[in-house]
Design a protein around this motif. Structure first.
Motif, short mmCIF file in Angstrom:
data_model
loop_
_atom_site.label_atom_id
_atom_site.label_comp_id
_atom_site.label_asym_id
_atom_site.label_seq_id
_atom_site.Cartn_x
_atom_site.Cartn_y
_atom_site.Cartn_z
N ILE A 106 0.83 -1.21 0.00
CA ILE A 106 0.00 0.00 0.00
C ILE A 106 0.86 1.26 0.00
CG2 ILE A 106 -1.67 1.34 1.35
CD1 ILE A 106 -2.72 -1.41 2.40
N SER A 107 1.84 1.30 0.91
CA SER A 107 2.71 2.50 0.99
C SER A 107 3.56 2.65 -0.26
CB SER A 107 3.59 2.41 2.24
OG SER A 107 4.44 1.28 2.19
N VAL A 155 -5.48 -2.65 -3.05
CA VAL A 155 -4.78 -3.56 -2.13
C VAL A 155 -5.37 -3.46 -0.73
CG1 VAL A 155 -2.55 -4.08 -1.05
CG2 VAL A 155 -2.63 -3.53 -3.47
N PHE A 156 -5.70 -2.24 -0.32
CA PHE A 156 -6.29 -2.05 1.01
C PHE A 156 -7.62 -2.80 1.12
CE2 PHE A 156 -8.88 0.47 4.04
CZ PHE A 156 -8.07 0.36 5.15
N ARG A 157 -8.46 -2.70 0.07
CA ARG A 157 -9.74 -3.42 0.10
C ARG A 157 -9.53 -4.93 0.07
NH1 ARG A 157 -11.12 0.61 -3.81
NH2 ARG A 157 -12.42 2.25 -2.91
N ARG A 158 -8.58 -5.37 -0.73
CA ARG A 158 -8.30 -6.81 -0.81
C ARG A 158 -7.81 -7.34 0.53
NH1 ARG A 158 -3.57 -9.44 -4.55
NH2 ARG A 158 -3.73 -11.57 -3.76
N GLN A 194 -8.67 -6.32 3.43
CA GLN A 194 -9.85 -6.48 4.28
C GLN A 194 -10.68 -7.70 3.87
OE1 GLN A 194 -10.88 -2.19 3.55
NE2 GLN A 194 -11.55 -2.34 5.67
N MET A 195 -10.75 -7.96 2.57
CA MET A 195 -11.54 -9.09 2.08
C MET A 195 -10.99 -10.43 2.54
SD MET A 195 -12.36 -7.75 -1.80
CE MET A 195 -13.07 -9.31 -2.34
N VAL A 196 -9.67 -10.51 2.71
CA VAL A 196 -9.07 -11.77 3.18
C VAL A 196 -9.06 -11.86 4.71
CG1 VAL A 196 -7.62 -11.98 1.13
CG2 VAL A 196 -6.67 -10.88 3.17
N GLY A 197 -9.66 -10.86 5.37
CA GLY A 197 -9.80 -10.92 6.81
C GLY A 197 -8.66 -10.34 7.61
N MET A 198 -7.77 -9.59 6.94
CA MET A 198 -6.64 -8.98 7.63
C MET A 198 -7.08 -7.62 8.19
SD MET A 198 -3.41 -9.45 8.45
CE MET A 198 -2.83 -10.70 7.30
N GLN A 199 -6.99 -7.47 9.50
CA GLN A 199 -7.39 -6.22 10.16
C GLN A 199 -6.31 -5.15 9.98
OE1 GLN A 199 -10.14 -5.40 12.42
NE2 GLN A 199 -11.18 -7.15 11.54
N PRO A 200 -6.65 -3.97 9.46
CA PRO A 200 -5.64 -2.91 9.32
C PRO A 200 -5.13 -2.46 10.69
CG PRO A 200 -7.64 -2.40 8.07
CD PRO A 200 -7.96 -3.56 8.94
#
Length: 547
Positions: free
Chosen positions: A220-221, A235-238, A240-246
């Protein structure tokens, strides 16, 4: 027998001070312990002094640590490593490397060699000073002392080569690694992103066996840094879709992309998420949100967040000042600068760009010149090209085109296209043809393909009724076969940012948009409910196609 008793007594004294030093965390307490150790002649104990250096390192007391280290007559590997680590942690990279060189000269006398705890910090110091030649020498020592297979040392080498933009050497280290952990992958991806090798970085990212939040944040950066803002959001949305918490770092990485694309709805969601997770206690998160809000036009929301911040650093103040200035709220920006001074926060270069910009928008000539002079005279900040650009714009806006030209000619650095472009714009407002011609000549050298500059000069000729000059400009544009940079616009619908470029009909919903325009053109005089329904249906169909 007496000698044995003496030795036992010394060891007993060491053992007595070990738990005391383990509990010690402050320099003040350490100095009291130091005084007691001096009485018992314990300052030659490598073990105890090593612990003392660790305490100094934690508190940033490097001069104190250095004085303790220099008094030890026969330092061992642990003591050397502790001092090298302290130098590196405190960004004293040259001293770290110098101490390593001293260790190499003395290691045979003292009977030890650099080990796996030495090299990560020495290598990091080479990266810190961006000296790849020195890093390669240390890499050779790693081979010499048989540590090339150590994963931590290899990751340090990989990171050092990436920092020095030596991507070929970084790949060589990566390929030789017997065990690649996520740190190895992330470092290499970061290196490719840093050099703009997006496809290779993305390819490596897809190969990572177990991605962590750091892996996603690196992508992302990286996209944000090179201006691929849409990809950063994807990439940020993807993620989240795979369940990775920002985490808060990934939020700071994605918010500049939201700001540049005008993705206000996504930015608001991030604000809500950050508040829910307690990330608003992190100043960088608040700073990134403030920048996002100001660039998306929500200045009042930025001000509200700014007023609730627990801690404001110079970036917080500078971002808010620049945001107010950008939206024409110049007097508020200047007032905020005065509040910043009352809060005893020292301004930096970015602060003055926003402040001078505010003066330009409000036409506050005397104030702007006063702040410009105070940069060097009061705050010891050397004005950069951005500051000169703001003052030249201010002079031009207030009708002092001649003074603006003199300032351009007196600049210590070479004026760029933004400087000459600002001067050219001022020339049209005040019909200064002579200066306009000078500015255009420089712009033609700096931006030979940009027709906008010639068009602007042609307009100045037209304003003055000099039609022969207009004809010359038009002929020059035709002869150079110049092309105007197409305009573009962005719109965010359902958190998806769509970009529209003038003349581009490649989007799958282009025909739907043209139909909407036809409907609007047929009903310029009055807009019926039926037209609104038709437009709504067409927009929904267009957006469905885009998804």
């Amino acid at each position: 027998m007496a000698a044995k008793v003496g030795i036992m007594t010394m060891r007993g004294l060491e053992d007595m001070f070990v738990p005391i030093l383990r509990k010690c965390s402050s320099t003040q307490f350490l100095k009291r312990i130091h005084a007691q150790m001096e009485k018992f002649s314990l300052l030659q104990s490598n073990f105890l002094v090593t612990r003392m250096l660790e305490i100094c390192d934690q508190n940033g007391e490097i001069a104190y640590a250095n004085s303790l280290f220099r008094r030890v007559l026969e330092p061992n590997i642990f003591l050397y490593n502790a001092m090298i680590r302290a130098y590196t942690h405190n960004h004293m990279f040259l001293l770290s490397i110098a101490l390593y060189e001293q260790m190499l000269r003395q290691h045979q006398s003292f009977g030890f060699f650099p080990d796996r705890f030495t090299y990560p910090f020495v290598i990091r110091s080479c990266g810190g000073i961006m000296n790849v030649w020195l890093g390669k020498q240390v890499h050779g020592h790693v081979f010499k002392f048989g540590l090339v297979g150590n994963n931590i040392v290899q990751n340090s080498l990989l990171d050092m080569y990436v920092k020095c933009d030596a991507i070929t050497e970084a790949h060589a280290v990566f390929d030789e690694m017997t065990e690649r952990d996520v740190i190895s992958w992330n470092s290499l991806i970061s290196g490719h992103m840093k050099l703009g090798r997006v496809r290779k970085a993305r390819s490596l990212f897809e190969e990572i066996p177990n991605r962590t939040i750091v892996s996603w944040t690196v992508m992302i950066s990286g996209y944000t840094r090179i201006g691929c803002f849409g990809d950063a959001l994807d990439v940020f949305r993807r993620m989240q879709m795979v369940g990775m918490q920002p985490d808060w770092v990934s939020l700071v990485a994605v918010l500049p992309a939201c700001a540049q694309l005008g993705a206000l709805e996504l930015g608001k969601w991030i604000h809500f998420y950050a508040e829910k997770k307690g990330f608003l206690r992190k100043t960088p998160v608040c700073n990134a949100l403030i920048e996002m809000y100001t660039k998306c036009g929500s200045v009042n929301q930025a001000l509200q967040l700014f007023s609730t911040m627990m801690e404001r650093d110079v970036i917080s103040w500078s971002t808010m000042i620049a945001g107010l200035a950008h939206h024409g709220r110049a007097h508020e920006a200047i007032e905020l600068f005065h509040e910043m001074q009352k809060a005893a926060v020292e301004p930096n270069e970015i602060t003055f760009v926003g402040l001078l910009s505010a003066c330009g928008h409000a036409g506050l000539l005397e104030d702007g010149l006063k702040y410009f002079d105070s940069m060097k005279n009061v705050h010891n900040i050397e004005p950069g090209i951005e500051h000169y650009g703001c003052v030249i714009d201010l002079l031009g806006r207030t009708g002092h085109v001649d003074r603006a030209l003199k300032l351009v000619e007196s600049m210590k650095m070479e004026p760029d296209s933004a400087i000459w472009g600002s001067l050219l714009s001022s020339c049209r407002s005040y019909r200064d043809l002579e200066t306009a011609v000078i500015a255009t000549e420089h712009l033609l050298k700096l931006e030979p393909e940009d027709t906008g500059n010639l068009v602007l000069l042609a307009n100045i000729y037209a304003d003055l009724g000099k039609w022969d000059g207009v004809a010359r400009m038009r002929k020059l544009i035709r002869n150079k076969s110049m092309k105007k940079t197409p305009g573009c616009s962005l719109i965010e619908v359902d958190s998806i940012v769509q970009e529209f470029i003038s003349g581009d009909d490649s989007k799958p919903f282009s025909m739907d948009i043209l139909q909407i325009l036809d409907v609007l053109s047929l009903h310029q005089a009055k807009t019926s409910d039926r037209v609104e329904v038709v437009i709504s249906e067409l927009l929904n169909n267009a957006l469905d196609c885009s998804c």
